[in-house]
Design a protein around this motif. Sequence first.
Motif, PDB file in Angstrom:
ATOM      1  N   PHE A 149       6.256   7.633 -10.347  1.00 26.66           N
ATOM      2  CA  PHE A 149       5.568   7.267  -9.110  1.00 26.66           C
ATOM      3  C   PHE A 149       6.446   7.536  -7.885  1.00 26.66           C
ATOM      4  O   PHE A 149       5.962   8.037  -6.879  1.00 26.66           O
ATOM      5  N   VAL A 150       7.712   7.227  -7.973  1.00 20.50           N
ATOM      6  CA  VAL A 150       8.619   7.514  -6.859  1.00 20.50           C
ATOM      7  C   VAL A 150       8.700   9.026  -6.650  1.00 20.50           C
ATOM      8  O   VAL A 150       8.760   9.504  -5.516  1.00 20.50           O
ATOM      9  N   GLY A 151       8.614   9.784  -7.734  1.00 17.28           N
ATOM     10  CA  GLY A 151       8.625  11.241  -7.644  1.00 17.28           C
ATOM     11  C   GLY A 151       7.412  11.822  -6.929  1.00 17.28           C
ATOM     12  O   GLY A 151       7.449  12.957  -6.454  1.00 17.28           O
ATOM     13  N   LEU A 152       6.337  11.050  -6.833  1.00 13.84           N
ATOM     14  CA  LEU A 152       5.147  11.498  -6.095  1.00 13.84           C
ATOM     15  C   LEU A 152       5.344  11.380  -4.588  1.00 13.84           C
ATOM     16  O   LEU A 152       4.479  11.782  -3.822  1.00 13.84           O
ATOM     17  N   ALA A 153       6.456  10.821  -4.175  1.00 21.64           N
ATOM     18  CA  ALA A 153       6.839  10.682  -2.766  1.00 21.64           C
ATOM     19  C   ALA A 153       5.826   9.909  -1.926  1.00 21.64           C
ATOM     20  O   ALA A 153       5.438  10.348  -0.848  1.00 21.64           O
ATOM     21  N   PRO A 154       5.411   8.726  -2.402  1.00 17.77           N
ATOM     22  CA  PRO A 154       4.532   7.928  -1.549  1.00 17.77           C
ATOM     23  C   PRO A 154       5.335   7.306  -0.413  1.00 17.77           C
ATOM     24  O   PRO A 154       6.549   7.148  -0.515  1.00 17.77           O
ATOM     25  N   GLU A 155       4.652   6.979   0.660  1.00 16.26           N
ATOM     26  CA  GLU A 155       5.249   6.161   1.723  1.00 16.26           C
ATOM     27  C   GLU A 155       4.690   4.765   1.510  1.00 16.26           C
ATOM     28  O   GLU A 155       3.490   4.553   1.633  1.00 16.26           O
ATOM     29  N   VAL A 156       5.543   3.843   1.163  1.00 18.96           N
ATOM     30  CA  VAL A 156       5.099   2.487   0.867  1.00 18.96           C
ATOM     31  C   VAL A 156       5.666   1.522   1.896  1.00 18.96           C
ATOM     32  O   VAL A 156       6.852   1.556   2.196  1.00 18.96           O
ATOM     33  N   ASN A 171      -4.923  14.715  -5.327  1.00 21.06           N
ATOM     34  CA  ASN A 171      -5.390  15.202  -6.632  1.00 21.06           C
ATOM     35  C   ASN A 171      -4.233  15.387  -7.602  1.00 21.06           C
ATOM     36  O   ASN A 171      -4.338  15.029  -8.774  1.00 21.06           O
ATOM     37  N   THR A 172      -3.124  15.926  -7.123  1.00 18.06           N
ATOM     38  CA  THR A 172      -1.935  16.086  -7.957  1.00 18.06           C
ATOM     39  C   THR A 172      -1.412  14.723  -8.392  1.00 18.06           C
ATOM     40  O   THR A 172      -1.032  14.531  -9.556  1.00 18.06           O
ATOM     41  N   ALA A 173      -1.395  13.779  -7.471  1.00 13.28           N
ATOM     42  CA  ALA A 173      -0.926  12.423  -7.789  1.00 13.28           C
ATOM     43  C   ALA A 173      -1.850  11.759  -8.806  1.00 13.28           C
ATOM     44  O   ALA A 173      -1.378  11.103  -9.745  1.00 13.28           O
ATOM     45  N   ARG A 174      -3.170  11.913  -8.633  1.00 13.38           N
ATOM     46  CA  ARG A 174      -4.120  11.343  -9.604  1.00 13.38           C
ATOM     47  C   ARG A 174      -3.851  11.894 -11.004  1.00 13.38           C
ATOM     48  O   ARG A 174      -3.860  11.155 -11.982  1.00 13.38           O
ATOM     49  N   LYS A 175      -3.644  13.205 -11.086  1.00 19.08           N
ATOM     50  CA  LYS A 175      -3.375  13.820 -12.380  1.00 19.08           C
ATOM     51  C   LYS A 175      -2.087  13.246 -12.974  1.00 19.08           C
ATOM     52  O   LYS A 175      -2.026  12.941 -14.164  1.00 19.08           O
ATOM     53  N   PRO A 223       0.823  -1.215   0.000  1.00 26.34           N
ATOM     54  CA  PRO A 223       0.000   0.000   0.000  1.00 26.34           C
ATOM     55  C   PRO A 223       0.853   1.260   0.000  1.00 26.34           C
ATOM     56  O   PRO A 223       1.927   1.302   0.573  1.00 26.34           O
ATOM     57  N   ALA A 224       0.337   2.281  -0.683  1.00 27.94           N
ATOM     58  CA  ALA A 224       1.029   3.568  -0.782  1.00 27.94           C
ATOM     59  C   ALA A 224       0.242   4.622  -0.023  1.00 27.94           C
ATOM     60  O   ALA A 224      -0.962   4.736  -0.187  1.00 27.94           O
TER      61      ALA A 224
END
Length: 166
Positions: free
Chosen positions: A52-59, A18-22, A9-10
């Motif tokens: 995706f890594v650039g979106l800075a998720p915590e996984v 919203n920015t990530a969805r776009k 999970p992210a």
Amino acid sequence: PAREDLLGPAVLRPGSRNTARKGVRDLTMPRQPRIHMKRESDARRRKILEAFVGLAPEVTVYRAGTAYRTELERRERCLRALVEDIARDRRTHLCRARAARAAPRDRTHLLEPTPAARGADRRANRHESAAAEPLLALPDAIAWAWARGTSWRQRCEPGVNRVVDL
């Protein structure tokens, strides 16, 4: 033969969904209902993982291996660990990909949580199709890369903050 199952999970920063969805939609090709790593070329996989890594998720990668005999046991163990962590961290939203085969059993593990998860807001748990919720591509891509190992795993490692072996 027994193998390893992964759940990745992210978690996104508040206000960044919203920015990530776009960003995910922008990566989706015309007439492509959703991003799915299994169907992408290696060049597209590299581009997707970098974005995706650039979106800075915590996984958090939950790994259930050979200690569990069946895929169902491995999936259930990963899901239970996820629910416990969500309750402990007081996360407010869980959106999971709608998988017809797994949904009834998954729902059982979320609606009958472990003691650590009791009291969590069940209304924040929802199933969506991956085409309807672009953000579901993030955990799919990162789990895919993690499972492939070596060079693919290195590409997603900056987004992985924890690995939980179950």
